[in-house]
Design a protein around this motif. Structure first.
Motif, PDB file in Angstrom:
ATOM      1  N   GLU A 328      20.975  24.701  -0.572  1.00  0.00           N
ATOM      2  CA  GLU A 328      20.375  24.245  -1.833  1.00  0.00           C
ATOM      3  C   GLU A 328      20.540  22.741  -2.030  1.00  0.00           C
ATOM      4  N   VAL A 329      21.624  22.198  -1.433  1.00  0.00           N
ATOM      5  CA  VAL A 329      21.943  20.776  -1.632  1.00  0.00           C
ATOM      6  C   VAL A 329      22.266  20.142  -0.281  1.00  0.00           C
ATOM      7  N   TYR A 330      21.809  18.901  -0.081  1.00  0.00           N
ATOM      8  CA  TYR A 330      22.061  18.206   1.185  1.00  0.00           C
ATOM      9  C   TYR A 330      22.581  16.809   0.872  1.00  0.00           C
ATOM     10  N   GLY A 376      15.450  22.369   3.914  1.00  0.00           N
ATOM     11  CA  GLY A 376      14.839  23.169   2.862  1.00  0.00           C
ATOM     12  C   GLY A 376      15.555  23.044   1.530  1.00  0.00           C
ATOM     13  N   ALA A 377      16.525  22.109   1.434  1.00  0.00           N
ATOM     14  CA  ALA A 377      17.293  21.951   0.195  1.00  0.00           C
ATOM     15  C   ALA A 377      16.391  21.495  -0.950  1.00  0.00           C
ATOM     16  N   ARG A 378      16.762  21.892  -2.133  1.00  0.00           N
ATOM     17  CA  ARG A 378      16.017  21.447  -3.317  1.00  0.00           C
ATOM     18  C   ARG A 378      16.487  20.077  -3.775  1.00  0.00           C
ATOM     19  N   PHE A 379      17.784  19.797  -3.578  1.00  0.00           N
ATOM     20  CA  PHE A 379      18.335  18.529  -4.047  1.00  0.00           C
ATOM     21  C   PHE A 379      19.043  17.788  -2.913  1.00  0.00           C
ATOM     22  N   ALA A 380      18.968  16.462  -2.969  1.00  0.00           N
ATOM     23  CA  ALA A 380      19.743  15.604  -2.071  1.00  0.00           C
ATOM     24  C   ALA A 380      20.737  14.804  -2.905  1.00  0.00           C
ATOM     25  N   LEU A 381      21.945  14.659  -2.384  1.00  0.00           N
ATOM     26  CA  LEU A 381      22.958  13.805  -3.002  1.00  0.00           C
ATOM     27  C   LEU A 381      23.094  12.556  -2.143  1.00  0.00           C
ATOM     28  N   ILE A 382      22.745  11.403  -2.683  1.00  0.00           N
ATOM     29  CA  ILE A 382      22.787  10.145  -1.934  1.00  0.00           C
ATOM     30  C   ILE A 382      23.953   9.315  -2.465  1.00  0.00           C
ATOM     31  N   LEU A 383      24.887   9.004  -1.573  1.00  0.00           N
ATOM     32  CA  LEU A 383      26.093   8.295  -1.982  1.00  0.00           C
ATOM     33  C   LEU A 383      26.286   7.051  -1.126  1.00  0.00           C
ATOM     34  N   GLY A 384      26.284   5.881  -1.785  1.00  0.00           N
ATOM     35  CA  GLY A 384      26.511   4.607  -1.101  1.00  0.00           C
ATOM     36  C   GLY A 384      27.737   3.910  -1.644  1.00  0.00           C
ATOM     37  N   GLU A 385      28.007   2.700  -1.125  1.00  0.00           N
ATOM     38  CA  GLU A 385      29.197   1.945  -1.552  1.00  0.00           C
ATOM     39  C   GLU A 385      29.136   1.588  -3.040  1.00  0.00           C
TER      40      GLU A 385
END
Length: 420
Positions: A328-330, A376-385
């Motif tokens: 569900e989340v990537y 196929g995830a519905r949401f992406a979590l993008i984490l940077g500095e």
């Protein structure tokens, strides 16, 4: 040297494997609601179990079994079907004495037959099955047929036809057998088929060769030789199916390919599979327990081909409706510190019941986002500095493209809310 899967077998790979799992679970959903418990038996059994249970005159036993001698000198066979193993397990563990009858069980697993490999007919195939052991009741036959029908309906199939027949029992089948043998002996048949007449003449009716079928046009039918008890039983099954709204076609020539069937016999066929039209079938097998050394245990059951069902769904254009979602989340980390923090966050999500994955191997943002799309995830979590410094993460809806900033401490709660 490059190895490949043996001829007539197959590998299920993502995303198709996700879909086939969904098909399997959907096919047995109604069975589980009806109180059937799961049973798992060994992939291989004593060869004599199948010789005595399935029948030494059947093609399965004479031509198709994978049989070998193990290191202890025992003759072992990879199971060609599931029912004999289930009955063996019930008898071995005395389940028929452990509580209320019938004993209701379902199974899922691979079966093995050495057949001419072609689409829809494999040497390794996957079935789900349901068995009810220890009761002779037309309502039980109707229940199992209904549960299979509901399974096919649940996966969306609309072009399945139910064929129904009665094969009689030990009281009326001898007279029918005698009439059939008399008819068959007059036909011009090859030597192997003539030998089969003396062992089990019903197997001749199951011969798929067009020239043999043409000669069988006037063969006696089992339904014309039923005793009064079998007639009444069959009519009650038909009446119950009609009351349940399950459409069926009477097929007086239907003969199942295994020797243990008595009375009710049925098959589900699909018009989009060509010659391999069957997607499942079964019937009543009141004498099987006694054939393998057990007490009288009248029973009924079926097996449905999962891979055949999958092909039928493909023929009806239903596979696009099946989800191929792995998670569900990537997570998409940008930098080493972000990778460490996102790794912990992904684990938090899994602990909270949210399926989650992330990009591994130091991928750049472009490759990582491709991974998110493929998952196929519905949401992406993008984490940077910068996000780490702000104690936040970018939450991107991969369906709409919308992106919002969410405090790291609130990510699990926010995602659970959105996914619900």
């Amino acid at each position: 040297m490059s190895f490949q899967a043996p001829k007539g077998t197959f590998d299920w790979l993502p995303p198709q494997s996700d879909r086939i799992l969904a098909v399997r679970e959907t096919l047995v959903e109604a069975v589980r609601r009806a109180g059937y418990g799961y049973i798992e038996t060994p992939t291989f059994e004593d060869t004599d179990l199948f010789k005595r249970g399935v029948g030494e005159s059947t093609d399965v036993v004479t031509k198709e079994m994978y049989t070998f001698e193990d290191k202890g000198g025992r003759s072992i066979t990879l199971r060609p079907e599931g029912t004999a193993s289930v009955v063996r397990a019930v008898l071995q563990h005395s389940l028929q004495n452990a509580g209320q009858l019938p004993v209701k069980l379902w199974y899922s697993g691979s079966q093995y037959r050495y057949e001419r490999a072609q689409k829809g007919r494999y040497r390794h195939f996957w079935q789900v099955g349901a068995e009810a052991l220890g009761a002779e009741d037309p309502a039980l036959d109707a229940e199992l047929i209904l549960l299979a029908w509901q399974g096919f309906a649940a996966v969306g199939l609309k072009r399945v036809t139910l064929l129904l027949n009665s094969l009689g029992d030990k009281n009326c089948r001898p007279a029918y057998r005698a009439a059939l043998v008399e008819f068959l002996r007059k036909l011009d048949l090859d030597e192997a088929t003539r030998a089969r007449i003396e062992i089990n003449p019903l197997r001749v009716l199951d011969d798929k060769r067009p020239d043999v079928q043409a000669k069988l046009a006037g063969a006696p039918l089992a339904v014309d030789h039923l005793c009064e008890a079998c007639k009444a039983y069959h009519e009650e099954v038909r009446a119950l199916l009609t009351a349940l709204g399950v459409p069926f076609t009477d097929d007086p020539k239907l003969v199942r390919g295994l020797d243990y069937y008595t009375r009710t016999a049925f098959e589900f066929v699909h018009d989009g599979l060509g010659a391999q039209a069957s997607v499942g079938g079964g019937g009543r097998y009141d004498g099987l327990s006694e054939q393998i050394g057990g007490p009288s245990l009248p029973s009924v059951g079926w097996a449905l081909g999962v891979d055949r069902t999958f092909l039928a769904m493909e023929a009806e254009g239903l596979l696009d409706d099946l989800t191929s979602q792995r998670v569900e989340v990537y997570g998409v980390p940008l930098g080493e510190d972000a990778r460490r923090r996102l790794f912990l966050l992904v684990n938090e999500l899994r602990q909270a019941g949210v399926s989650a994955d992330m990009a591994f191997g130091g991928k750049g943002v472009k490759a990582a986002m491709k991974g998110a799309d493929r998952s196929g995830a519905r949401f992406a979590l993008i984490l940077g500095e910068r996000d780490l410094a702000a104690e936040a993460v970018q939450l991107k809806d991969l369906t709409t493209g919308d992106q919002t900033e969410v405090p790291l401490a609130q990510v699990v709660e926010v995602l659970k809310g959105k996914l619900q």
